[in-house]
Design a protein around this motif. Structure first.
Motif, mmCIF file in Angstrom:
data_model
loop_
_atom_site.group_PDB
_atom_site.id
_atom_site.type_symbol
_atom_site.label_atom_id
_atom_site.label_comp_id
_atom_site.label_asym_id
_atom_site.label_seq_id
_atom_site.Cartn_x
_atom_site.Cartn_y
_atom_site.Cartn_z
ATOM 1 N N ALA A 125 -6.310 -7.271 -3.469
ATOM 2 C CA ALA A 125 -5.886 -5.873 -3.369
ATOM 3 C C ALA A 125 -7.075 -4.931 -3.541
ATOM 4 N N ARG A 126 -7.987 -5.264 -4.434
ATOM 5 C CA ARG A 126 -9.164 -4.418 -4.675
ATOM 6 C C ARG A 126 -10.081 -4.359 -3.457
ATOM 7 N N ARG A 127 -10.001 -5.350 -2.583
ATOM 8 C CA ARG A 127 -10.866 -5.399 -1.397
ATOM 9 C C ARG A 127 -10.376 -4.517 -0.258
ATOM 10 N N CYS A 128 -9.179 -3.993 -0.368
ATOM 11 C CA CYS A 128 -8.650 -3.137 0.690
ATOM 12 C C CYS A 128 -9.402 -1.820 0.693
ATOM 13 N N ILE A 129 -9.897 -1.448 1.838
ATOM 14 C CA ILE A 129 -10.543 -0.144 1.985
ATOM 15 C C ILE A 129 -9.440 0.827 2.350
ATOM 16 N N GLY A 130 -9.125 1.704 1.404
ATOM 17 C CA GLY A 130 -8.007 2.607 1.598
ATOM 18 C C GLY A 130 -8.183 3.512 2.800
ATOM 19 N N PRO A 131 -7.228 3.490 3.711
ATOM 20 C CA PRO A 131 -7.317 4.361 4.881
ATOM 21 C C PRO A 131 -7.010 5.816 4.550
ATOM 22 N N PHE A 132 -6.532 6.082 3.345
ATOM 23 C CA PHE A 132 -6.182 7.434 2.933
ATOM 24 C C PHE A 132 -7.008 7.802 1.704
ATOM 25 N N GLN A 166 -5.709 9.201 -2.869
ATOM 26 C CA GLN A 166 -5.583 8.289 -3.998
ATOM 27 C C GLN A 166 -4.410 7.329 -3.823
ATOM 28 N N PRO A 167 -4.486 6.506 -2.774
ATOM 29 C CA PRO A 167 -3.422 5.532 -2.575
ATOM 30 C C PRO A 167 -3.480 4.446 -3.637
ATOM 31 N N ARG A 168 -2.452 3.639 -3.701
ATOM 32 C CA ARG A 168 -2.467 2.508 -4.625
ATOM 33 C C ARG A 168 -1.850 1.313 -3.926
ATOM 34 N N ILE A 169 -2.212 0.139 -4.414
ATOM 35 C CA ILE A 169 -1.596 -1.088 -3.936
ATOM 36 C C ILE A 169 -0.846 -1.697 -5.107
ATOM 37 N N VAL A 170 0.434 -1.875 -4.923
ATOM 38 C CA VAL A 170 1.282 -2.504 -5.923
ATOM 39 C C VAL A 170 1.318 -3.998 -5.606
ATOM 40 N N VAL A 171 1.045 -4.828 -6.611
ATOM 41 C CA VAL A 171 1.016 -6.282 -6.458
ATOM 42 C C VAL A 171 2.216 -6.851 -7.205
ATOM 43 N N ARG A 172 3.094 -7.543 -6.472
ATOM 44 C CA ARG A 172 4.301 -8.104 -7.095
ATOM 45 C C ARG A 172 4.459 -9.555 -6.693
ATOM 46 N N PRO A 173 4.682 -10.445 -7.681
ATOM 47 C CA PRO A 173 4.939 -11.844 -7.346
ATOM 48 C C PRO A 173 6.353 -11.998 -6.788
ATOM 49 N N LEU A 174 6.518 -12.961 -5.901
ATOM 50 C CA LEU A 174 7.840 -13.279 -5.379
ATOM 51 C C LEU A 174 8.497 -14.305 -6.287
ATOM 52 N N VAL A 175 9.798 -14.244 -6.405
ATOM 53 C CA VAL A 175 10.540 -15.268 -7.124
ATOM 54 C C VAL A 175 10.610 -16.467 -6.189
ATOM 55 N N GLU A 176 10.096 -17.567 -6.639
ATOM 56 C CA GLU A 176 10.053 -18.781 -5.817
ATOM 57 C C GLU A 176 11.268 -19.649 -6.113
ATOM 58 N N THR A 177 11.629 -20.495 -5.160
ATOM 59 C CA THR A 177 12.728 -21.436 -5.353
ATOM 60 C C THR A 177 12.414 -22.280 -6.588
ATOM 61 N N GLY A 178 13.353 -22.380 -7.494
ATOM 62 C CA GLY A 178 13.153 -23.158 -8.707
ATOM 63 C C GLY A 178 12.661 -22.340 -9.886
ATOM 64 N N ASP A 179 12.251 -21.088 -9.653
ATOM 65 C CA ASP A 179 11.850 -20.240 -10.769
ATOM 66 C C ASP A 179 13.074 -19.911 -11.610
ATOM 67 N N ALA A 180 12.867 -19.819 -12.894
ATOM 68 C CA ALA A 180 13.945 -19.405 -13.792
ATOM 69 C C ALA A 180 14.239 -17.923 -13.516
ATOM 70 N N PRO A 181 15.490 -17.497 -13.623
ATOM 71 C CA PRO A 181 15.782 -16.089 -13.429
ATOM 72 C C PRO A 181 15.057 -15.250 -14.473
ATOM 73 N N PRO A 182 14.644 -14.018 -14.101
ATOM 74 C CA PRO A 182 13.942 -13.181 -15.071
ATOM 75 C C PRO A 182 14.828 -12.850 -16.273
ATOM 76 N N ALA A 183 14.221 -12.816 -17.454
ATOM 77 C CA ALA A 183 14.961 -12.491 -18.670
ATOM 78 C C ALA A 183 15.372 -11.028 -18.657
ATOM 79 N N LEU A 195 0.847 -1.185 0.000
ATOM 80 C CA LEU A 195 0.000 0.000 0.000
ATOM 81 C C LEU A 195 0.883 1.236 0.000
ATOM 82 N N GLU A 196 0.728 2.064 -1.030
ATOM 83 C CA GLU A 196 1.478 3.318 -1.121
ATOM 84 C C GLU A 196 0.532 4.486 -0.893
ATOM 85 N N ALA A 197 0.931 5.409 -0.029
ATOM 86 C CA ALA A 197 0.156 6.624 0.184
ATOM 87 C C ALA A 197 0.331 7.525 -1.029
#
Length: 124
Positions: free
Chosen positions: A94-101, A105-122, A7-9
């Motif tokens: 993320a859409r279900r978060c009721i923004g406290p601010f 106009q806050p935003r929620i950034v959604v980022r996947p984690l690199v998991e063990t065994g994932d190929a390195p990003p190109a 969550l970014e203010a």
């Protein structure tokens, strides 16, 4: 799949209200919903950005450190680590978060984690 929801203010005024009791209660309710659904792995509320620092990395000069956040960058106020089936499900949570601010106009950034065994990003 694990995802980080950050969550970014949206503005400086919102950052100043980061310790506001209403915002804290709203974030606690959202965290409780994630926990009740069985998708929450970890959550953290961050202190205001003025209490931290920005480290600029450079191959040629080493690192430069500035107090507080980088100019004009979104400041992460809170984050949640969730485990869901897909990016689409993470976005839905993320859409279900009721923004406290709401006025900031806050935003929620959604980022996947690199998991063990994932190929390195190109590299492009």
């Amino acid at each position: 799949m694990r995802f980080m929801l950050m969550l970014e203010a949206g503005d400086a005024a919102a950052r100043d209200r980061a310790d506001d009791a209403v915002a804290t209660a709203a974030l606690a309710r959202y965290g409780a919903r994630l926990l009740d659904a069985g998708v929450l792995l970890e959550t953290a509320r961050l202190r205001p950005a003025a209490h931290g620092a920005t480290v600029w990395l450079s191959d040629s000069r080493g690192a430069r450190v500035d107090a507080g956040p980088a100019p004009s960058d979104g400041v992460v106020e809170c984050c949640w680590l969730v485990e869901v089936r897909s990016l689409e499900e993470a976005i839905e949570w993320a859409r279900r978060c009721i923004g406290p601010f709401a006025d900031a106009q806050p935003r929620i950034v959604v980022r996947p984690l690199v998991e063990t065994g994932d190929a390195p990003p190109a590299r492009t």
